[in-house]
Write an enzyme that holds these catalytic residues in place. Structure first.
Site, PDB file in Angstrom:
ATOM      1  N   GLN A 183      -4.794  -1.862   9.615  1.00 48.35           N
ATOM      2  CA  GLN A 183      -4.577  -3.156   8.966  1.00 48.35           C
ATOM      3  C   GLN A 183      -5.092  -4.287   9.856  1.00 48.35           C
ATOM      4  OE1 GLN A 183      -3.207  -3.626   5.778  1.00 48.35           O
ATOM      5  NE2 GLN A 183      -3.875  -5.729   6.098  1.00 48.35           N
ATOM      6  N   LYS A 236       0.843  -1.199   0.000  1.00 47.33           N
ATOM      7  CA  LYS A 236       0.000   0.000   0.000  1.00 47.33           C
ATOM      8  C   LYS A 236       0.877   1.249   0.000  1.00 47.33           C
ATOM      9  CE  LYS A 236      -3.787  -2.447   2.199  1.00 47.33           C
ATOM     10  NZ  LYS A 236      -4.433  -2.893   3.431  1.00 47.33           N
ATOM     11  N   ASP A 289     -11.150   2.414   3.832  1.00 47.18           N
ATOM     12  CA  ASP A 289     -11.319   0.963   3.665  1.00 47.18           C
ATOM     13  C   ASP A 289     -12.790   0.628   3.425  1.00 47.18           C
ATOM     14  OD1 ASP A 289      -9.315  -0.915   3.576  1.00 47.18           O
ATOM     15  OD2 ASP A 289      -9.001  -0.962   5.749  1.00 47.18           O
TER      16      ASP A 289
END
Ligand code: NAD
Length: 285
Positions: A98, A54, A121
């Site tokens: 995460q 990422k 997200d």
């Protein structure tokens, strides 16, 4: 029939180039560049690989990225306080925590803490709710990436029968909502589904998001279907496996995604697009 392979890596490359172009335009206009903050907890090797990827994507398109790598012993309170600080930081457009998180952390409460306008997200209850109500704002990255893939091969989903295998909060459920929003008739299959083969065989679009290598055999697939394999399982040899029996299913399907190189790169593109969208909104608010 031998299926056409959907090259997620190539599609993602061209979408990434479009994002980089837009960032260059922002730069030439003297605008603040999009910025994402990533919180990584503990030392899960797969999570570290994802976060590195990422970060690389952000560098490539010209976003700012800042990774906070915290010890696996971090407390719920400390993690929530850090998210609150990022919520209030005007230079941060997107916040990503995460997953998976260590056992002692309540993941739902952590996601609840993220400001929904920074939830790139697309995991927050507010954003999932908007998707369910047909008013999508930040769309969960993997389902959004799958919709981008379908669009890039010219599929018009309206009226098609779709089946999603797997019904998790982060992948399967929002995938079903995306396909419903696009006008499909959606079957959601999961670990309690009975006679799964008969149900999946009706589908024009099959999305598998389970994490069980080889789960989907050719007998489950309607000839000419589009088969999207979200599953990723890392074998002992470090090789990645999808849910679908790729070699056999490609003899039945019309389109199929490989693992790796199918959905994975598109999930990362969706994250970049969401971050750009968050930055755009923040600068026009
Ligand atoms: P999860 O474990 O949270 O959910 C798995 C789902 O599969 C559950 O809903 C469960 O009911 C269902 N299931 C389990 N066994 C089943 C069976 N035999 N038949 C039908 N359904 C069954 O997993 P997740 O977070 O949703 O991830 C699913 C897979 O997708 C994993 O392999 C994960 O690594 C992968 N993934 C890939 C990407 C990507 O970008 N490609 C992104 C996220 C997750």
């Amino acid at each position: 029939m031998t299926a056409q392979i959907i090259d997620g890596t190539a599609i993602a490359k061209s979408l990434r180039a479009e994002i980089a172009e837009e960032v260059k335009r922002w730069q030439s206009q003297g605008r603040r560049l999009p910025g994402i903050a990533v919180i990584l907890v503990g030392n899960d090797p797969a999570s570290e690989v994802y976060v590195r990827g990422k970060r690389r994507d952000c560098d490539e398109v010209g976003f700012h990225s800042n990774v906070q790598h915290l010890s696996a012993n971090v407390t719920q309170k400390d993690l929530e306080d850090r998210i609150q600080t990022l919520n209030e930081d005007a230079s941060v457009d997107g916040i990503l925590v995460q997953t998976p998180l260590p056992e002692h952390i309540d993941e739902d409460r952590i996601i609840d803490c993220i400001d929904p306008s920074k939830d790139v997200d697309g995991f927050h209850a507010y954003n999932i709710g908007l998707l369910a109500l047909r008013r999508p704002a930040f769309r969960s990255c993997t389902p959004k990436g799958v919709m981008l893939l379908l669009d890039s091969i010219g599929i018009q989903p309206r009226g098609l029968d779709a089946a999603v295998i797997g019904a998790s909060n982060h992948v399967g459920r929002p995938m079903g909502l995306e396909l419903l929003l696009a006008g499909c008739t959606v079957t959601m299959a999961h670990k309690f589904t009975q006679d799964i083969a008969a149900k999946i065989r009706l589908a024009d679009i099959v999305v598998s998001a389970v994490g069980k290598p080889g789960l989907v055999p050719p007998a489950w697939i309607k000839p000419g279907a589009i088969v999207i394999d979200v599953g990723i399982t890392r074998g002992g040899n470090n090789k990645l496996y999808g849910d679908v029996q790729f070699d056999a299913v490609k003899e039945v399907a019309a389109w199929i995604t490989p693992v790796p190189g199918g959905v994975g790169p598109m999930t990362r593109i969706a994250l970049l697009q969401n971050t750009l969208q968050a930055a755009r909104q923040r600068q026009t608010d």
